[in-house]
Design a protein around this motif. Structure first.
Motif, PDB file in Angstrom:
ATOM      1  N   ALA A 107      26.161 -89.379 105.886  1.00 56.65           N
ATOM      2  CA  ALA A 107      25.868 -87.968 105.636  1.00 56.65           C
ATOM      3  C   ALA A 107      25.031 -87.375 106.764  1.00 56.65           C
ATOM      4  N   VAL A 108      24.108 -88.167 107.307  1.00 60.71           N
ATOM      5  CA  VAL A 108      23.314 -87.702 108.446  1.00 60.71           C
ATOM      6  C   VAL A 108      24.221 -87.424 109.650  1.00 60.71           C
ATOM      7  N   SER A 109      25.125 -88.347 109.928  1.00 64.18           N
ATOM      8  CA  SER A 109      26.004 -88.182 111.097  1.00 64.18           C
ATOM      9  C   SER A 109      26.951 -86.999 110.938  1.00 64.18           C
ATOM     10  N   ARG A 110      27.303 -86.657 109.706  1.00 65.87           N
ATOM     11  CA  ARG A 110      28.199 -85.521 109.460  1.00 65.87           C
ATOM     12  C   ARG A 110      27.435 -84.209 109.336  1.00 65.87           C
ATOM     13  N   GLY A 111      26.103 -84.277 109.352  1.00 67.07           N
ATOM     14  CA  GLY A 111      25.309 -83.067 109.238  1.00 67.07           C
ATOM     15  C   GLY A 111      25.292 -82.469 107.850  1.00 67.07           C
ATOM     16  N   GLU A 112      25.473 -83.288 106.831  1.00 68.14           N
ATOM     17  CA  GLU A 112      25.520 -82.788 105.454  1.00 68.14           C
ATOM     18  C   GLU A 112      24.105 -82.757 104.870  1.00 68.14           C
ATOM     19  N   SER A 113      23.301 -81.853 105.372  1.00 64.04           N
ATOM     20  CA  SER A 113      21.882 -81.818 105.019  1.00 64.04           C
ATOM     21  C   SER A 113      21.652 -81.589 103.532  1.00 64.04           C
ATOM     22  N   GLU A 114      22.563 -80.887 102.869  1.00 65.13           N
ATOM     23  CA  GLU A 114      22.361 -80.596 101.451  1.00 65.13           C
ATOM     24  C   GLU A 114      22.453 -81.856 100.585  1.00 65.13           C
ATOM     25  N   LEU A 115      23.080 -82.907 101.108  1.00 65.66           N
ATOM     26  CA  LEU A 115      23.230 -84.146 100.349  1.00 65.66           C
ATOM     27  C   LEU A 115      22.096 -85.133 100.590  1.00 65.66           C
ATOM     28  N   LEU A 116      21.310 -84.899 101.627  1.00 69.42           N
ATOM     29  CA  LEU A 116      20.336 -85.910 102.047  1.00 69.42           C
ATOM     30  C   LEU A 116      19.262 -86.224 101.015  1.00 69.42           C
ATOM     31  N   PRO A 117      18.657 -85.235 100.329  1.00 69.25           N
ATOM     32  CA  PRO A 117      17.611 -85.593  99.363  1.00 69.25           C
ATOM     33  C   PRO A 117      18.095 -86.548  98.279  1.00 69.25           C
ATOM     34  N   ALA A 118      19.263 -86.250  97.693  1.00 70.02           N
ATOM     35  CA  ALA A 118      19.776 -87.113  96.627  1.00 70.02           C
ATOM     36  C   ALA A 118      20.165 -88.487  97.163  1.00 70.02           C
ATOM     37  N   LEU A 119      20.808 -88.519  98.333  1.00 67.08           N
ATOM     38  CA  LEU A 119      21.216 -89.803  98.904  1.00 67.08           C
ATOM     39  C   LEU A 119      20.013 -90.638  99.325  1.00 67.08           C
ATOM     40  N   ALA A 120      18.978 -89.985  99.837  1.00 65.74           N
ATOM     41  CA  ALA A 120      17.759 -90.713 100.203  1.00 65.74           C
ATOM     42  C   ALA A 120      17.115 -91.319  98.955  1.00 65.74           C
ATOM     43  N   PHE A 121      17.103 -90.568  97.872  1.00 67.28           N
ATOM     44  CA  PHE A 121      16.542 -91.070  96.622  1.00 67.28           C
ATOM     45  C   PHE A 121      17.334 -92.267  96.108  1.00 67.28           C
ATOM     46  N   ARG A 122      18.663 -92.184  96.212  1.00 65.89           N
ATOM     47  CA  ARG A 122      19.520 -93.298  95.793  1.00 65.89           C
ATOM     48  C   ARG A 122      19.250 -94.536  96.646  1.00 65.89           C
ATOM     49  N   ALA A 123      19.089 -94.341  97.945  1.00 66.53           N
ATOM     50  CA  ALA A 123      18.836 -95.478  98.830  1.00 66.53           C
ATOM     51  C   ALA A 123      17.512 -96.153  98.488  1.00 66.53           C
ATOM     52  N   LEU A 124      16.485 -95.364  98.227  1.00 67.99           N
ATOM     53  CA  LEU A 124      15.196 -95.944  97.850  1.00 67.99           C
ATOM     54  C   LEU A 124      15.308 -96.687  96.516  1.00 67.99           C
ATOM     55  N   CYS A 125      16.010 -96.108  95.563  1.00 66.02           N
ATOM     56  CA  CYS A 125      16.183 -96.775  94.272  1.00 66.02           C
ATOM     57  C   CYS A 125      16.921 -98.098  94.417  1.00 66.02           C
ATOM     58  N   SER A 126      17.855 -98.156  95.356  1.00 67.53           N
ATOM     59  CA  SER A 126      18.664 -99.362  95.506  1.00 67.53           C
ATOM     60  C   SER A 126      17.856-100.560  95.969  1.00 67.53           C
ATOM     61  N   VAL A 127      16.671-100.326  96.543  1.00 66.59           N
ATOM     62  CA  VAL A 127      15.856-101.447  97.019  1.00 66.59           C
ATOM     63  C   VAL A 127      14.598-101.634  96.184  1.00 66.59           C
ATOM     64  N   ALA A 128      14.518-100.949  95.048  1.00 65.28           N
ATOM     65  CA  ALA A 128      13.309-101.021  94.231  1.00 65.28           C
ATOM     66  C   ALA A 128      13.029-102.423  93.727  1.00 65.28           C
ATOM     67  N   ARG A 129      14.051-103.263  93.624  1.00 65.80           N
ATOM     68  CA  ARG A 129      13.885-104.612  93.097  1.00 65.80           C
ATOM     69  C   ARG A 129      14.088-105.667  94.179  1.00 65.80           C
ATOM     70  N   ALA A 130      13.855-105.291  95.431  1.00 66.06           N
ATOM     71  CA  ALA A 130      14.122-106.207  96.540  1.00 66.06           C
ATOM     72  C   ALA A 130      13.275-107.469  96.498  1.00 66.06           C
ATOM     73  N   ASP A 131      12.112-107.401  95.856  1.00 66.34           N
ATOM     74  CA  ASP A 131      11.223-108.561  95.821  1.00 66.34           C
ATOM     75  C   ASP A 131      11.416-109.415  94.580  1.00 66.34           C
ATOM     76  N   GLU A 132      12.473-109.133  93.795  1.00 66.91           N
ATOM     77  CA  GLU A 132      12.682-109.879  92.567  1.00 66.91           C
ATOM     78  C   GLU A 132      13.846-110.854  92.703  1.00 66.91           C
ATOM     79  N   ALA A 133      13.834-111.867  91.853  1.00 65.96           N
ATOM     80  CA  ALA A 133      14.952-112.796  91.791  1.00 65.96           C
ATOM     81  C   ALA A 133      16.162-112.068  91.229  1.00 65.96           C
ATOM     82  N   PRO A 134      17.374-112.473  91.607  1.00 63.65           N
ATOM     83  CA  PRO A 134      18.561-111.763  91.165  1.00 63.65           C
ATOM     84  C   PRO A 134      18.833-111.848  89.680  1.00 63.65           C
ATOM     85  N   GLU A 135      18.261-112.826  89.012  1.00 58.20           N
ATOM     86  CA  GLU A 135      18.465-112.950  87.585  1.00 58.20           C
ATOM     87  C   GLU A 135      17.127-112.845  86.861  1.00 58.20           C
ATOM     88  N   SER A 136      17.157-112.331  85.650  1.00 60.83           N
ATOM     89  CA  SER A 136      15.937-112.185  84.862  1.00 60.83           C
ATOM     90  C   SER A 136      15.536-113.535  84.286  1.00 60.83           C
TER      91      SER A 136
END
Length: 262
Positions: A107-136
């Motif tokens: 989205a950055v490379s295409r200049g789609e600035s209107e999508l960046l806030p939501a996509l940035a939030f999704r990217a941050l959410c996707s790594v929220a559990r990076a320090d956890e084991a894959p299984e509970s």
């Protein structure tokens, strides 16, 4: 978002400081150390993810390709505040990280600035559990996989039927085993996870209800309002008015959405 760049040159690079920085390695090998530090290097290899906030020096040891994204804003600050030191993960606990970071970079490379806030939030959410084991811990493998699949992709799951297909079991077996362990069925757990995500967005973002419904996996604003009122006793508008600007704890953020961290 502060910056988004790709690294594929052999020369050392110093990454700018940001509230939270994600470095995804798609090929090769590179050493990462905090800038102006003698600390032991963290080695990034294909499929690994580095989460940090201070300036980092990246030194490729071979031909490599790294995607680097620096984030700003309250969600990024809360994510960065959890880090006492740079975190290196193999992405086993955050399998959507590469997808969400790539979508943001595109989205950055295409200049789609209107999508960046939501996509940035999704990217941050996707790594929220990076320090956890894959299984509970303590859960049977099937239930642990179901919990992880819901937390990582609650916004994209169509329902329990699709979840059962992804896990390679019948719907009835999944419901029976999941309910016995968790006390609620996978469908209810999915709804609760979506509602938790919606609460964070309502309190932290000014998105419309249509946008929040889309980000959290609800079919539309009307359905979001119906489910929200049924389970909380409040309308989304009332909840937003009461909780606007209230920052959830880092632990709670980590407990929520992975498809958005969004």
């Amino acid at each position: 978002m502060e910056f988004c760049r790709e690294i594929d040159a052999p020369a050392p690079v110093i990454l700018d400081e940001a509230a939270c920085v994600l470095v995804l390695a798609s090929s090769g090998r590179a050493a990462a150390v905090p800038a102006n530090s003698t600390a032991e290097a963290l080695w990034l290899e294909a499929g690994s993810l580095l989460v940090c906030r201070g300036a980092m020096e990246i030194t490729p040891a071979s031909d490599c390709h790294l995607l680097v994204i620096g984030f700003s804003g309250e969600a990024a600050r809360q994510a960065g505040d959890k880090l006492t030191e740079p975190l290196l993960s193999d992405c086993s606990a955050c399998p959507l990280a590469a997808q969400e970071m790539s979508a943001l970079a595109a989205a950055v490379s295409r200049g789609e600035s209107e999508l960046l806030p939501a996509l940035a939030f999704r990217a941050l959410c996707s790594v929220a559990r990076a320090d956890e084991a894959p299984e509970s811990p303590g859960l049977p493998p099937l239930v642990a996989q179901a919990v992880l699949a819901i937390r990582q992709n609650y916004a994209g799951l169509y329902g329990v039927d699709e979840l059962a297909r992804q896990l390679g079991v019948s719907k009835s077996h999944l419901v029976r085993v999941f309910t016995a362990q968790m006390g609620i069925g996978p469908g209810q757990y999915l709804i609760q996870t979506r509602l938790d995500a919606a609460k964070v967005l309502l309190a932290q973002r000014d998105y419309s209800l249509d946008v929040i419904a889309s980000l959290c996996g609800f079919s539309g604003a009307n359905y979001l309002c119906k489910v929200f009122k049924k389970h909380t006793g409040q309308t989304p508008g009332t909840f937003r008015a009461l909780h606007a600007g209230a920052a959830p704890s880092p632990a709670r953020l980590s407990e929520l959405e992975s498809a958005l961290y969004t």
